[in-house]
Design an enzyme around this catalytic site. Sequence first.
Site, PDB file in Angstrom:
ATOM      1  N   TYR A 126       0.826  -1.211   0.000  1.00 17.51           N
ATOM      2  CA  TYR A 126       0.000   0.000   0.000  1.00 17.51           C
ATOM      3  C   TYR A 126       0.862   1.263   0.000  1.00 17.51           C
ATOM      4  CZ  TYR A 126      -3.969  -3.011   1.029  1.00 17.51           C
ATOM      5  OH  TYR A 126      -4.935  -3.980   0.965  1.00 17.51           O
ATOM      6  N   LYS A 172       6.434 -14.100   3.723  1.00 14.52           N
ATOM      7  CA  LYS A 172       6.774 -14.897   2.534  1.00 14.52           C
ATOM      8  C   LYS A 172       8.240 -14.636   2.210  1.00 14.52           C
ATOM      9  CE  LYS A 172       5.291 -17.511  -0.954  1.00 14.52           C
ATOM     10  NZ  LYS A 172       4.712 -18.863  -0.827  1.00 14.52           N
ATOM     11  N   ASP A 209       0.927 -18.362   2.466  1.00 16.34           N
ATOM     12  CA  ASP A 209       0.004 -19.278   1.776  1.00 16.34           C
ATOM     13  C   ASP A 209      -0.438 -20.408   2.712  1.00 16.34           C
ATOM     14  OD1 ASP A 209       2.693 -19.882   1.637  1.00 16.34           O
ATOM     15  OD2 ASP A 209       2.636 -20.731  -0.378  1.00 16.34           O
ATOM     16  N   ASP A 233      -4.706  -7.771   5.133  1.00 19.87           N
ATOM     17  CA  ASP A 233      -5.995  -7.406   4.547  1.00 19.87           C
ATOM     18  C   ASP A 233      -6.715  -8.662   4.072  1.00 19.87           C
ATOM     19  OD1 ASP A 233      -8.052  -5.930   3.497  1.00 19.87           O
ATOM     20  OD2 ASP A 233      -6.962  -5.286   1.705  1.00 19.87           O
ATOM     21  N   ASP A 237     -10.046 -10.716   5.957  1.00 22.77           N
ATOM     22  CA  ASP A 237     -11.349 -10.904   5.307  1.00 22.77           C
ATOM     23  C   ASP A 237     -11.689 -12.391   5.244  1.00 22.77           C
ATOM     24  OD1 ASP A 237     -11.384  -8.154   4.892  1.00 22.77           O
ATOM     25  OD2 ASP A 237     -12.181  -8.324   2.862  1.00 22.77           O
TER      26      ASP A 237
END
Length: 340
Positions: A126, A172, A209, A233, A237
């Site tokens: 972002y 990651k 993942d 984010d 969700d």
Amino acid sequence: MSSHRLCVIEGDGIGKEVVPAAVAVLRAVLPGLQVIPAEAGWECFQKHGVSVPQVTLQTIRDCGAAIFGAVQSPARKVEGYRSAIITMRQSLDLYANIRPVKSLPRLSPRQDIDMIIVRENTEGMYSGREHMDGETAIAERVITRYASTRIGEKAVELLKAGNRTKLSIIHKANIMPLTDGLFRDSVRDVVARFRTEQDTWAVEEILVDTAANKVISEPEKLDVMVTTNLFGDILSDEAAFWAGGMGMAASINLGRDVAVAEPVHGSAPDIAGKGIANPIAAILSAGLLLRYQWNLPAEALRVEQAVYGALESGLPVIDGRIAAGTSTETITRSILDRLD
Ligand code: NAI
Ligand code: MG
């Protein structure tokens, strides 16, 4: 009487319906709460040419706490328009986004889930640094030791304050050794600094993942998760599914001396203005202000228990929405009745 001050930003769409419900609940547990309204969002942009006016930012700073409903974003690029929530996060340096996911009575398909996702809120994907190089589009993923350290510190603080048992560092670094390597190492350093001999909480590292899979396959085993902006984010969700869906998902953005609580959902233009929005995400977000910004855990618990109690007794909510024939007002009333 409370000396607390709250900046109230309804924003667009159902924000105008769910925020008043959340404010009514806050007033019930904090008599005398001072409420100062302010504007932000798309409607505000159309009126004033800016999505978050300076006076709104100043009001939030002065109050130290705000609740924000939702913004509607234009579907096309509009000259001069900047996302209201991103503007607030950056201008007020709201560096930590906290999203608890807890099983809800009756609604959750599994009953022993209680996790908190602690998401870095100011950088990562972002960063806003995107550019074109011919037919190639490039986004810069910015990770700093400074921001990774302070989000790590916030995660450890919440873990200790909540007597929680495990910190999962999600990254990651196998694919992005520089950016996520720095994030992982910064959080590891925080853990090394703050973990004492007496501490019994565990620390683990999970690749993002695998973490996405664990959120589905063994959510009960997750506790405090700390991660970078975009991963947080997406995972939050995903996790929100377990706690009744998007109409129920609460969040708070924390800065040093200022916080903005916001339901995770958007402006829901398909149902806006009809009085049928589910106010629970906004009410639980108000609860997060009590817990995390005003340090009033007993009041926060009262709000949560009023919501859980109402759900247990059959509050008509299905898949995050309220059932046909009922209204935002009746749902709010049944929660308020439990706070009298
Ligand atoms: P949305 O969250 O507004 O709606 C998705 C679906 O969930 C819709 O069918 C809606 O009716 C339903 N829904 C959402 N909240 C609900 C509630 N409290 N009660 C009952 N049903 C609810 O997401 P969508 O449709 O992708 O975006 C709509 C607008 O909101 C867009 O302009 C988008 O940019 C903006 N948005 C703003 C956010 C924010 O302010 N933080 C977050 C997400 C979207
Ligand atoms: Mg999101």
